[in-house]
Motif scaffolding. Structure first.
Motif, PDB file in Angstrom:
ATOM      1  N   PRO A 177       0.825  -1.223   0.000  1.00 38.48           N
ATOM      2  CA  PRO A 177       0.000   0.000   0.000  1.00 38.48           C
ATOM      3  C   PRO A 177       0.850   1.260   0.000  1.00 38.48           C
ATOM      4  O   PRO A 177       2.030   1.234   0.345  1.00 38.48           O
ATOM      5  CB  PRO A 177      -0.809  -0.133   1.298  1.00 38.48           C
ATOM      6  CG  PRO A 177       0.023  -0.997   2.178  1.00 38.48           C
ATOM      7  CD  PRO A 177       0.720  -1.963   1.275  1.00 38.48           C
ATOM      8  N   VAL A 178       0.222   2.367  -0.343  1.00 39.05           N
ATOM      9  CA  VAL A 178       0.905   3.648  -0.443  1.00 39.05           C
ATOM     10  C   VAL A 178       1.466   4.095   0.894  1.00 39.05           C
ATOM     11  O   VAL A 178       2.418   4.888   0.959  1.00 39.05           O
ATOM     12  CB  VAL A 178      -0.057   4.712  -1.020  1.00 39.05           C
ATOM     13  CG1 VAL A 178      -1.198   4.990  -0.039  1.00 39.05           C
ATOM     14  CG2 VAL A 178       0.689   5.996  -1.362  1.00 39.05           C
ATOM     15  N   SER A 179       0.916   3.565   1.992  1.00 42.02           N
ATOM     16  CA  SER A 179       1.386   3.975   3.323  1.00 42.02           C
ATOM     17  C   SER A 179       2.867   3.660   3.524  1.00 42.02           C
ATOM     18  O   SER A 179       3.543   4.316   4.327  1.00 42.02           O
ATOM     19  CB  SER A 179       0.551   3.291   4.412  1.00 42.02           C
ATOM     20  OG  SER A 179       0.649   1.878   4.300  1.00 42.02           O
ATOM     21  N   TYR A 180       3.403   2.666   2.810  1.00 44.49           N
ATOM     22  CA  TYR A 180       4.808   2.300   2.983  1.00 44.49           C
ATOM     23  C   TYR A 180       5.749   3.375   2.441  1.00 44.49           C
ATOM     24  O   TYR A 180       6.912   3.441   2.834  1.00 44.49           O
ATOM     25  CB  TYR A 180       5.093   0.950   2.313  1.00 44.49           C
ATOM     26  CG  TYR A 180       4.698  -0.219   3.189  1.00 44.49           C
ATOM     27  CD1 TYR A 180       5.642  -0.955   3.882  1.00 44.49           C
ATOM     28  CD2 TYR A 180       3.369  -0.577   3.329  1.00 44.49           C
ATOM     29  CE1 TYR A 180       5.272  -2.029   4.693  1.00 44.49           C
ATOM     30  CE2 TYR A 180       2.986  -1.644   4.132  1.00 44.49           C
ATOM     31  CZ  TYR A 180       3.936  -2.364   4.812  1.00 44.49           C
ATOM     32  OH  TYR A 180       3.568  -3.417   5.615  1.00 44.49           O
ATOM     33  N   SER A 181       5.251   4.195   1.554  1.00 45.93           N
ATOM     34  CA  SER A 181       6.096   5.274   1.038  1.00 45.93           C
ATOM     35  C   SER A 181       6.367   6.342   2.086  1.00 45.93           C
ATOM     36  O   SER A 181       7.270   7.162   1.938  1.00 45.93           O
ATOM     37  CB  SER A 181       5.438   5.908  -0.194  1.00 45.93           C
ATOM     38  OG  SER A 181       4.218   6.539   0.166  1.00 45.93           O
ATOM     39  N   THR A 207       3.725  -3.751  -7.928  1.00 53.10           N
ATOM     40  CA  THR A 207       3.839  -4.595  -6.731  1.00 53.10           C
ATOM     41  C   THR A 207       4.660  -3.917  -5.641  1.00 53.10           C
ATOM     42  O   THR A 207       4.276  -3.896  -4.472  1.00 53.10           O
ATOM     43  CB  THR A 207       4.467  -5.952  -7.090  1.00 53.10           C
ATOM     44  OG1 THR A 207       3.706  -6.563  -8.132  1.00 53.10           O
ATOM     45  CG2 THR A 207       4.486  -6.870  -5.881  1.00 53.10           C
ATOM     46  N   PHE A 208       5.788  -3.326  -5.988  1.00 49.48           N
ATOM     47  CA  PHE A 208       6.683  -2.749  -4.981  1.00 49.48           C
ATOM     48  C   PHE A 208       6.887  -1.244  -5.170  1.00 49.48           C
ATOM     49  O   PHE A 208       7.816  -0.673  -4.608  1.00 49.48           O
ATOM     50  CB  PHE A 208       8.052  -3.449  -5.032  1.00 49.48           C
ATOM     51  CG  PHE A 208       7.978  -4.944  -4.910  1.00 49.48           C
ATOM     52  CD1 PHE A 208       7.504  -5.535  -3.750  1.00 49.48           C
ATOM     53  CD2 PHE A 208       8.380  -5.756  -5.964  1.00 49.48           C
ATOM     54  CE1 PHE A 208       7.437  -6.919  -3.645  1.00 49.48           C
ATOM     55  CE2 PHE A 208       8.310  -7.132  -5.861  1.00 49.48           C
ATOM     56  CZ  PHE A 208       7.832  -7.715  -4.696  1.00 49.48           C
ATOM     57  N   GLN A 209       6.019  -0.600  -5.900  1.00 41.20           N
ATOM     58  CA  GLN A 209       6.279   0.791  -6.279  1.00 41.20           C
ATOM     59  C   GLN A 209       6.354   1.743  -5.082  1.00 41.20           C
ATOM     60  O   GLN A 209       6.981   2.803  -5.163  1.00 41.20           O
ATOM     61  CB  GLN A 209       5.198   1.273  -7.255  1.00 41.20           C
ATOM     62  CG  GLN A 209       3.784   1.313  -6.670  1.00 41.20           C
ATOM     63  CD  GLN A 209       2.783   1.927  -7.625  1.00 41.20           C
ATOM     64  OE1 GLN A 209       3.138   2.845  -8.378  1.00 41.20           O
ATOM     65  NE2 GLN A 209       1.556   1.431  -7.619  1.00 41.20           N
ATOM     66  N   GLY A 230       9.239  -2.998 -15.571  1.00 36.61           N
ATOM     67  CA  GLY A 230       9.369  -1.915 -14.606  1.00 36.61           C
ATOM     68  C   GLY A 230       9.205  -2.352 -13.168  1.00 36.61           C
ATOM     69  O   GLY A 230       8.926  -1.519 -12.295  1.00 36.61           O
ATOM     70  N   SER A 231       9.372  -3.636 -12.884  1.00 40.26           N
ATOM     71  CA  SER A 231       9.125  -4.167 -11.544  1.00 40.26           C
ATOM     72  C   SER A 231       9.907  -3.434 -10.463  1.00 40.26           C
ATOM     73  O   SER A 231       9.416  -3.220  -9.358  1.00 40.26           O
ATOM     74  CB  SER A 231       9.469  -5.657 -11.493  1.00 40.26           C
ATOM     75  OG  SER A 231       8.665  -6.397 -12.379  1.00 40.26           O
ATOM     76  N   PHE A 232      11.139  -3.050 -10.744  1.00 41.77           N
ATOM     77  CA  PHE A 232      11.994  -2.432  -9.728  1.00 41.77           C
ATOM     78  C   PHE A 232      12.398  -1.015 -10.106  1.00 41.77           C
ATOM     79  O   PHE A 232      13.262  -0.422  -9.457  1.00 41.77           O
ATOM     80  CB  PHE A 232      13.247  -3.293  -9.513  1.00 41.77           C
ATOM     81  CG  PHE A 232      12.936  -4.743  -9.265  1.00 41.77           C
ATOM     82  CD1 PHE A 232      12.299  -5.144  -8.103  1.00 41.77           C
ATOM     83  CD2 PHE A 232      13.264  -5.708 -10.209  1.00 41.77           C
ATOM     84  CE1 PHE A 232      11.997  -6.479  -7.883  1.00 41.77           C
ATOM     85  CE2 PHE A 232      12.968  -7.040  -9.995  1.00 41.77           C
ATOM     86  CZ  PHE A 232      12.324  -7.427  -8.829  1.00 41.77           C
ATOM     87  N   LYS A 233      11.790  -0.482 -11.137  1.00 41.46           N
ATOM     88  CA  LYS A 233      12.201   0.824 -11.652  1.00 41.46           C
ATOM     89  C   LYS A 233      12.044   1.935 -10.630  1.00 41.46           C
ATOM     90  O   LYS A 233      12.870   2.855 -10.569  1.00 41.46           O
ATOM     91  CB  LYS A 233      11.389   1.140 -12.912  1.00 41.46           C
ATOM     92  CG  LYS A 233      11.752   2.460 -13.585  1.00 41.46           C
ATOM     93  CD  LYS A 233      10.966   2.661 -14.862  1.00 41.46           C
ATOM     94  CE  LYS A 233      11.355   3.983 -15.529  1.00 41.46           C
ATOM     95  NZ  LYS A 233      10.608   4.183 -16.786  1.00 41.46           N
ATOM     96  N   LYS A 234      10.982   1.874  -9.797  1.00 43.86           N
ATOM     97  CA  LYS A 234      10.714   2.963  -8.864  1.00 43.86           C
ATOM     98  C   LYS A 234      11.457   2.819  -7.542  1.00 43.86           C
ATOM     99  O   LYS A 234      11.358   3.697  -6.686  1.00 43.86           O
ATOM    100  CB  LYS A 234       9.209   3.042  -8.617  1.00 43.86           C
ATOM    101  CG  LYS A 234       8.424   3.399  -9.876  1.00 43.86           C
ATOM    102  CD  LYS A 234       6.934   3.502  -9.608  1.00 43.86           C
ATOM    103  CE  LYS A 234       6.174   3.862 -10.884  1.00 43.86           C
ATOM    104  NZ  LYS A 234       4.708   3.931 -10.656  1.00 43.86           N
TER     105      LYS A 234
END
Length: 869
Positions: A177-181, A207-209, A230-234
């Motif tokens: 979820p976005v909360s992890y950012s 998945t990991f953005q 783009g799995s790890f791009k972000k």
């Protein structure tokens, strides 16, 4: 001051061993801060926490409560544990935690609640209990079975503003979820299925953005089958990525992963075991590692992928930052890629151990079925660096002499040698089943940064050399290689070697040889540690270690050494000597004195290990025994040595020491009389025996050799069946090497033209056999022995040996029928002949060779007649 010292001693003792502590003494304490109450189900949580709170003698900050079958946690039960920094509750049956029971644990840094029954992954995405903000490490994996838990979400942990490391289960078709950012302190996330549940067949761009702050991500054993580009791009801060043990992923999806990694700070990538254990060898293709060229990768792990080949020019795309490659447990074979190893210009360490291993077949049923890349979702990416012109430009940029671009695998073997990474410091290829003769091998360019080489556990059976050169290698391990030969030039390129491990080989014969023994190690002047254990050594040449002035440790254990009479003149740093499991009963005085002198000069205790040797009380070894007792503290494992008294009976250590201390009294009486009588008897017997032996020396030598062959060799079949003996050869020709042209140009063509089969030592002796045994077998296998007498024949010890053995064969083994024919090749003064030869020529006919035409015809007639009798 005494109290402080006493407390320090208690802490040291307690820290080294676990002591009983805790409620009723049922826990274990390794030191005053750690208490382990695991697997004690009868200890209640409250009782343990009350002990932590009320015991002022210790300051417990780390508490282990694993596998205690706790079912719930209430505030009242754990209030005594508020001072803890680490709490481990792994492997219980906890299904309920009171909402605020942990919130006031203000010092808690680590909390492990894995392998319980908590409702961590639910459709609400929240935890049913609050956690303290002080937490830095949280472990929540293996709570319920989430592999088929549809709709499960990762828990919201955004309130943990100091959290750095999180261990969770990997959820299928679920994004973080976005909360992890918002968790800026978060550094690593582990979803590994190796210690938890993880099932993420498909990793998308989303998945990991939101894990934007993490530096490490562990996705090992997660059943990943496909990755989007783009799995790890972000994950712009990502430095460590573990994709190992995803056996249906394959290298075919590797480019998708590497595409996103070029936008990160990736330093370590683990892509081990992307294929099942069993199947055909795999190949790393150009597009598989395409985008790694644009990363700052420093470590690449490729273990257990059945890698057999690497596409030509793939190594050109290796990033310039790559320092460590681990490729153990594969199946590497020769290919053009070996000529491009120089492209790995920054590589410092390569681990290629355990190649071609025989795997446990039971793994076949435990792993997913074997698939190839064609069964996976294909990538839509094209590798922009695979074009020949781009590869050529990169090759030139890296130095196309050491990193050549190869078109159509075209290699000119006469102009190009396999290149070597110039920055390489450590190379390991142990336990690979490699079977080679290490002959001369040039390694360009000179790997002057190489410091560590390990080729142990292979079948490198002959070390001829020279290799390299490797001018700065400090550590060399060639143990367990079945080696029985070392060339005199092999160690020439290892002149800065400090640690040599060559145990468990067959070097005993080489090191005892008078030509090789003094010279094999003469270039290793800087060696500090040498391990020669288990090398079937029974004797060492005295000069074997004569140039090793820096040697500190010498291991000669597990050999057959009885006496260690080595030159110690230059061994000025030797302080550690391992001689266990030999047949040593004494150490020479000069070696003992050297150890003491070195110890005093270096201010360092010397050590000697004589475990499992033959140590008996004897007047002959009085000085050594007294020295050993005097320095018993320097004798490793002295209290476990096996000692025997003068009667051969085993005695205790204490009794041995007592008997040695009384040797002066026991050995002093009658010593002069005994010595004088012994000397007189010895001289008399020596004269008598020497005369008898000399007179019958050839008879004795013949009988000894015949006895050896009969008892340790083979028995011919005709001896079993009483049949006439069938000879392998018509004649064994005994000649001096200087007369070889006569034999090859004159005698052989003449005799073989008559259909006779000849035995010559140059072509028919078995290599590796003892020369004397070869001679006896040649005489025994030949109907006649022809001795071609010349002045050079009489100067050769082996020629005289052949003559006398043939003479003995005629006397003892042919029923009185002579098998010896003497050919006089040139005029030889009778004064140069031995008595045995003159006696034989007086009683037996011999033939003189002449080059006069008629005389030569007569010679050949007589010679052929003698051969055919």
């Amino acid at each position: 001051m005494k109290c402080v010292v006493l407390l320090a001693c208690i802490i040291c003792i307690v820290d080294s061993t676990s002591l009983s502590c805790g409620p009723d003494g049922l826990c274990q304490c390794k030191n005053i801060n750690v208490m382990d109450c695991s697997e004690n189900s009868h200890l209640s949580l409250r009782k343990v926490c009350d002990f932590v709170n009320n015991n002022k003698d210790v300051n417990i900050t780390i508490l282990h409560l694993e596998q205690n079958r706790y079912k719930y946690i209430r505030t009242e039960d754990i209030k005594g544990c508020k001072s803890l920094k680490s709490l481990y509750l792994r492997g219980n049956e906890i299904s309920y935690v009171e909402d605020v029971s942990l919130i006031k644990f203000d010092n808690l840094k680590t909390l492990d609640m894995s392998f319980n029954q908590l409702d961590v992954y639910n459709k609400r995405g929240t935890l049913a209990f609050k956690l303290p903000q002080s937490l830095k490490r949280l472990v929540l994996n293996r709570n319920l079975n989430v592999s088929n838990y549809d709709g499960a979400l990762y828990p919201d942990l955004s309130n943990l503003t100091n959290i750095e490391h999180i261990v969770l289960d990997g959820l299928k078709d679920t994004n973080f979820p976005v909360s992890y950012s918002k968790i800026q302190s978060l550094r690593s996330v582990s979803l590994s299925g190796l210690d938890g549940n993880c099932s993420i067949p498909y990793v998308s761009n989303d998945t990991f953005q939101y894990l934007t702050h993490i530096r490490a991500l562990n996705l090992s054993y997660c059943d990943i089958q496909n990755l989007t580009a783009g799995s790890f791009k972000k994950l712009q801060n990502l430095e460590v990525l573990d994709l190992s043990e995803n056996m249906n992923l394959g290298f075919g999806n590797a480019m998708n992963a590497t595409y996103g990694l070029q936008f990160t700070k990736i330093k370590s990538l683990n892509v081990s075991k992307l294929y099942p254990t069993f199947g055909l060898g795999t190949q790393i293709k150009l597009q598989d590692m395409c985008y790694l060229w644009k990363t700052n990768l420093t470590e690449l792990v490729l273990n257990d992928n059945r890698i057999q080949l690497i596409d030509t020019n793939v190594l050109i795309l290796a990033p310039n930052t790559l320092k460590i490659v681990r490729a153990e447990g594969n199946k590497f074979t020769f290919g053009p890629y070996l000529y491009q190893l120089g492209c790995l210009s920054s590589l410092e360490e390569f681990y290629g151990n355990f190649q071609n291993l025989a795997r446990d077949p039971r793994l076949y049923m435990k792993e997913p079925p074997n698939t190839d890349d064609s069964g996976l979702i294909p990538t839509n990416l094209n590798c922009p660096y695979a074009a020949p012109n781009v590869l050529k430009n990169i090759s030139e940029m890296k130095n196309n002499k050491t990193c050549p671009y190869l078109k159509d695998n075209n290699i000119n073997m006469t102009e190009r040698l396999p290149t070597f990474p110039m920055g390489m410091k450590r190379l390991e290829f142990s336990n690979c089943g490699i079977q080679y003769n290490l002959s001369s091998l040039l390694v360009p360019p000179i790997p002057d940064k190489m410091e560590y080489l390990d080729g142990s556990g292979n079948i490198l059976y002959s070390w001829i050399g020279p290799l390299g050169p490797f001018p700065n290698v400090k550590y060399l391990n060639l143990s367990r290689n079945y080696c029985s030969q070392i060339g005199l030039k092999f160690f020439e390129s290892f002149q800065n070697l400090e640690d040599l491990q060559i145990q468990e080989n067959f070097l005993g014969l080489v090191l005892s040889n008078k030509y090789y023994g003094p010279s094999v190690f003469e270039k290793l002047t800087k060696l500090k540690v040498m391990n020669l254990s288990s090398n079937i050594i029974s004797y060492l040449h005295p000069a074997a270690f004569s140039n090793m002035s820096h040697l500190t440790t010498l291991d000669l254990s597990l050999n057959n050494i009885e006496s260690l009479d080595i030159d110690v003149g230059s061994l000025n740093n030797l302080t550690n000597l391992n001689l266990k499991f030999n047949f040593i009963h004494t150490i020479p005085s000069h070696l003992r004195e050297k150890l003491e002198l070195n110890s005093k000069r270096l201010n360092k205790n010397f050590t000697v290990d004589l475990s499992n040797n033959t140590l008996s009380i004897s007047c002959d070894e009085k000085d050594f025994l007294e020295w050993m007792v005097k320095h018993r503290k320097n004798m490793l494992n002295f209290d476990h040595y096996t000692f025997h008294n003068m009667s051969g009976q085993r005695v205790s250590v204490e009794m041995f020491v007592k008997d040695v201390m009384e040797l002066d009294k026991d050995c002093g009486s009658y010593s002069i009389i005994i010595v004088a009588c012994s000397i007189g008897i010895s001289v008399f017997l020596s004269i008598v025996i020497g005369g008898v032996v000399y007179k019958n020396r050839w008879n004795l030598r013949y009988l000894m050799r015949i006895t050896k062959i009969k008892h340790f060799g083979y028995i011919r079949l005709h001896q079993y069946f009483n049949e006439p003996e069938r000879f392998v050869y018509d004649a064994f020709i005994s000649y001096a090497n200087e007369d070889v042209r006569f034999i090859l140009d004159v005698m052989m063509p003449k005799l073989e033209g008559q259909g006779l089969k000849l035995c010559l030592h140059d072509k028919d002796f078995l290599p590796g056999n003892n020369i004397a045994d070869n001679i006896l077998q040649a005489i025994g296998n030949s109907r006649k022995t022809v001795a071609v007498i010349s002045e050079q024949f009489l100067k050769s010890e082996w020629c005289l040996f052949e003559f006398n053995m043939a003479r003995m064969e005629s006397i003892y083994s042919r029923g009185g029928n002579s098998c010896l024919i003497i050919v006089i090749l040139e005029d030889v003064p009778t004064r140069n002949m031995s008595n045995e030869m003159l006696d034989w020529m007086r009683t037996n006919t011999y033939i003189e060779y002449t080059r006069e035409e008629n005389g030569e015809l007569l010679f050949w007639d007589n010679f052929l007649q003698a051969l055919n009798e």
